[in-house]
Design an enzyme around this catalytic site. Structure first.
Site, PDB file in Angstrom:
ATOM      1  N   GLY A 188      28.018  72.216  58.789  1.00  0.00           N
ATOM      2  CA  GLY A 188      26.738  71.753  58.241  1.00  0.00           C
ATOM      3  C   GLY A 188      26.735  71.685  56.711  1.00  0.00           C
ATOM      4  O   GLY A 188      26.309  70.699  56.115  1.00  0.00           O
ATOM      5  N   GLU A 213      12.737  74.556  62.158  1.00  0.00           N
ATOM      6  CA  GLU A 213      11.990  73.903  61.069  1.00  0.00           C
ATOM      7  C   GLU A 213      11.985  72.389  61.239  1.00  0.00           C
ATOM      8  O   GLU A 213      10.948  71.724  61.122  1.00  0.00           O
ATOM      9  CB  GLU A 213      12.607  74.243  59.700  1.00  0.00           C
ATOM     10  CG  GLU A 213      12.467  75.690  59.271  1.00  0.00           C
ATOM     11  CD  GLU A 213      13.641  76.567  59.694  1.00  0.00           C
ATOM     12  OE1 GLU A 213      14.314  76.246  60.705  1.00  0.00           O
ATOM     13  OE2 GLU A 213      13.878  77.584  59.013  1.00  0.00           O
TER      14      GLU A 213
HETATM   15  O1  F6P Z   1      20.620  78.604  59.948  1.00  0.00           O
HETATM   16  C1  F6P Z   1      21.713  78.188  59.236  1.00  0.00           C
HETATM   17  C2  F6P Z   1      22.109  76.789  59.594  1.00  0.00           C
HETATM   18  O2  F6P Z   1      22.736  76.780  60.826  1.00  0.00           O
HETATM   19  C3  F6P Z   1      22.996  76.160  58.532  1.00  0.00           C
HETATM   20  O3  F6P Z   1      24.304  76.519  58.645  1.00  0.00           O
HETATM   21  C4  F6P Z   1      22.723  74.708  58.728  1.00  0.00           C
HETATM   22  O4  F6P Z   1      23.109  73.948  57.629  1.00  0.00           O
HETATM   23  C5  F6P Z   1      21.222  74.742  58.934  1.00  0.00           C
HETATM   24  O5  F6P Z   1      20.994  75.918  59.683  1.00  0.00           O
HETATM   25  C6  F6P Z   1      20.674  73.568  59.666  1.00  0.00           C
HETATM   26  O6  F6P Z   1      21.253  73.406  60.920  1.00  0.00           O
HETATM   27  P1  F6P Z   1      21.124  72.062  61.721  1.00  0.00           P
HETATM   28  O7  F6P Z   1      21.820  71.002  60.941  1.00  0.00           O
HETATM   29  O8  F6P Z   1      21.793  72.321  63.042  1.00  0.00           O
HETATM   30  O9  F6P Z   1      19.675  71.767  61.885  1.00  0.00           O
END
Ligand code: F6P
Length: 485
Positions: A224, A169
């Protein structure tokens, strides 16, 4: 045993939990036996408590405003933390000419700063710099399009926040923002200047095109969903100043000190966790509501959903055995709005759903009528807790409320950055205690990977690059065909 625990400007009132002193003593003994305080001590000692990923979880270092050493693998991480503070402060002192900051990130890279920035704005809309913050998480272009429609490309900065710097995303949104900047006559060199990366994977950020001097690191020992205290909280400092960001950290640090030093019976995170365990044991609850009677905390339930359900929505323990029950479904929204939707179910539904009510002692605006509004708000909050607990007997069964429905009340002396920090840290430490009691790893989320993996061949098929629909089951394949007809 007192039903009131006060620390760091918060007061936890468990009177409507109906837990006897003997029951609470047994719960405390159980938590100690299961290693809740050991886990706490391992957290603060920087031990590898995230076993599956072989890492520490030392988010308290990020808010360690005392500056005292905190170690991971025998190395003091505070010089790293302070170095990032200095850079953030330096950036905040040179904000001339910036009108908009687009904050890209999702999950733990979004909810924390989104919640805090929104809360501080609701507390005082006049507060903070004139810079507009636009948080965008969803890969649905509608969210991004709304943000872009409000931003001025030539005076925009873009913060791309991703621990891994691989999240679909965030990377997709970042690419589209770069296209938007270029389409609006921002030169390639200017684009490079306006991109900021916040990440634990600086190599990937550089490969993406972020200038090394614009990368603000955090580290693999920061989960995270526990990362708002790191450079992930950058938007808070940009909008409200580094001093306010530091106050936010200070409130959390004060809660850390309480958690580390308060005896079990007066330890707010532990007792808050134990009320949930009691509700599971006594009422077999499977859901839990979080209802802040403060518009400023309207995003708190979502932040908590990730904290709770990503940490403990699991059924296998650290040693591979099964564990039941674990995290309930967490949901909620601001009161008093919530009274006009799902509260019917809380009062008369088949299941008992305990509630954490959160209320602020002081009125929440400077309108001349703020005091009267606040009295109505608090009256409703207190009345709901009373109604859930005591119920009522009416002439017709369908009018009666059974009562016996437990709730906590968390009073916040004043809603500001400091108390917000303390409140979020309270829930983080509650999660740590629950993880210890359930023997779950609170810091990984392997369950979210399968869906991400399956999305890849589907996306290829939607693009026309996977005509044989490899790696896709028959039901999904027929959905793709339907979509393409
Ligand atoms: O998909 C879950 C996750 O890994 C969460 O634990 C995390 O907060 C989010 O996606 C975003 O991840 P990143 O900070 O690596 O983009």
């Amino acid at each position: 045993m007192s039903k009131l625990i006060s620390a760091v400007g918060l007061t936890l009132d468990t009177a409507y939990q109906n837990i006897s002193d003997q029951e609470m003593s047994q719960l405390i003994e159980m938590a100690i036996t299961k290693g809740a305080f050991q886990k706490r001590d391992s957290l603060f000692a920087g031990k590898n408590i995230n076993q599956s990923e072989n890492r520490a979880a030392l988010h308290p270092a990020l808010r360690n405003v005392s500056g005292d050493a905190m170690l991971v693998d025998g190395v003091d991480v505070m010089p790293l933390v302070k170095g990032v503070w200095q850079r953030i402060e330096g950036f905040c002192n040179q904000l001339i000419g910036i009108t908009d900051v687009i904050c890209l990130g999702i999950g733990g890279s979004d909810w924390g700063p989104r919640l805090v920035c929104d809360a501080l704005h609701q507390i005082n809309p006049q507060d903070g710099k004139a810079i507009r913050l636009h948080f965008v998480a969803n890969v649905d272009s509608a969210e991004l399009a709304t943000a872009l429609s409000k931003a001025q490309p030539r005076s925009t900065r873009v913060i791309i926040t991703s621990k891994t710097f691989t999240t679909l995303e965030t990377i997709r949104n970042a690419q589209t923002v770069i296209n938007w900047l270029k389409a609006n006559q921002v030169s390639a060199s200017q684009v490079k200047k306006c991109l900021i990366g916040v990440t634990a994977n600086p190599t990937a950020a550089e490969e993406f095109g972020i200038a090394p001097e614009n990368i603000y690191p955090f580290w693999d020992w920061v989960g995270g969903r526990f990362s708002v205290w790191s450079a992930v909280g950058f938007p808070i400092a940009i909008k409200y100043g580094f001093k306010t960001f530091k106050e936010f950290l200070s409130g959390a640090h004060a809660m850390d000190q309480h958690f580390v030093s308060a005896p079990a019976a007066e330890n707010m995170p532990l007792i808050l966790a134990l009320t949930l365990i009691h509700n599971q044991q006594k009422h077999q609850i499977t859901a839990k509501a979080i209802v802040p009677y403060a518009h400023a905390l309207r995003f708190l339930p979502e932040w908590l959903q990730q904290l709770e359900m990503e940490s403990h929505g699991k059924s296998v323990t650290n040693d591979g055995s099964s564990c039941d029950p674990t995290s309930p479904v967490v949901f909620g929204s601001a009161g008093s709005n919530s009274q006009h939707s799902y509260f019917q179910m809380l009062h008369q539904g088949n299941q008992i759903i305990p509630v954490d009510f959160i209320a602020i002692k002081e009125p929440m605006s400077d309108l001349p009528e703020a005091k009267e509004h606040h009295q109505s708000l608090i009256a409703n909050c207190l009345a709901q807790a009373q109604a859930l607990a005591n119920g009522s007997k009416e002439e017709f069964a369908y009018d009666s409320c059974p009562g016996g429905r437990p709730s906590n009340l968390i009073w916040v002396d004043r809603l500001d950055a400091y108390h917000l920090g303390a409140l979020l840290a309270l829930y983080e430490h509650r999660a740590l205690c629950l993880g210890a009691i359930w023997n779950l790893n609170s810091f990984d989320q392997p369950g979210v990977e399968l869906g991400k993996k399956l999305a890849k061949p589907i996306q290829s098929a939607l693009k026309g690059d996977n005509p044989t629909l490899d790696g896709i089951d028959s039901i999904t394949a027929s959905r793709i065909k339907w979509l393409n007809t």
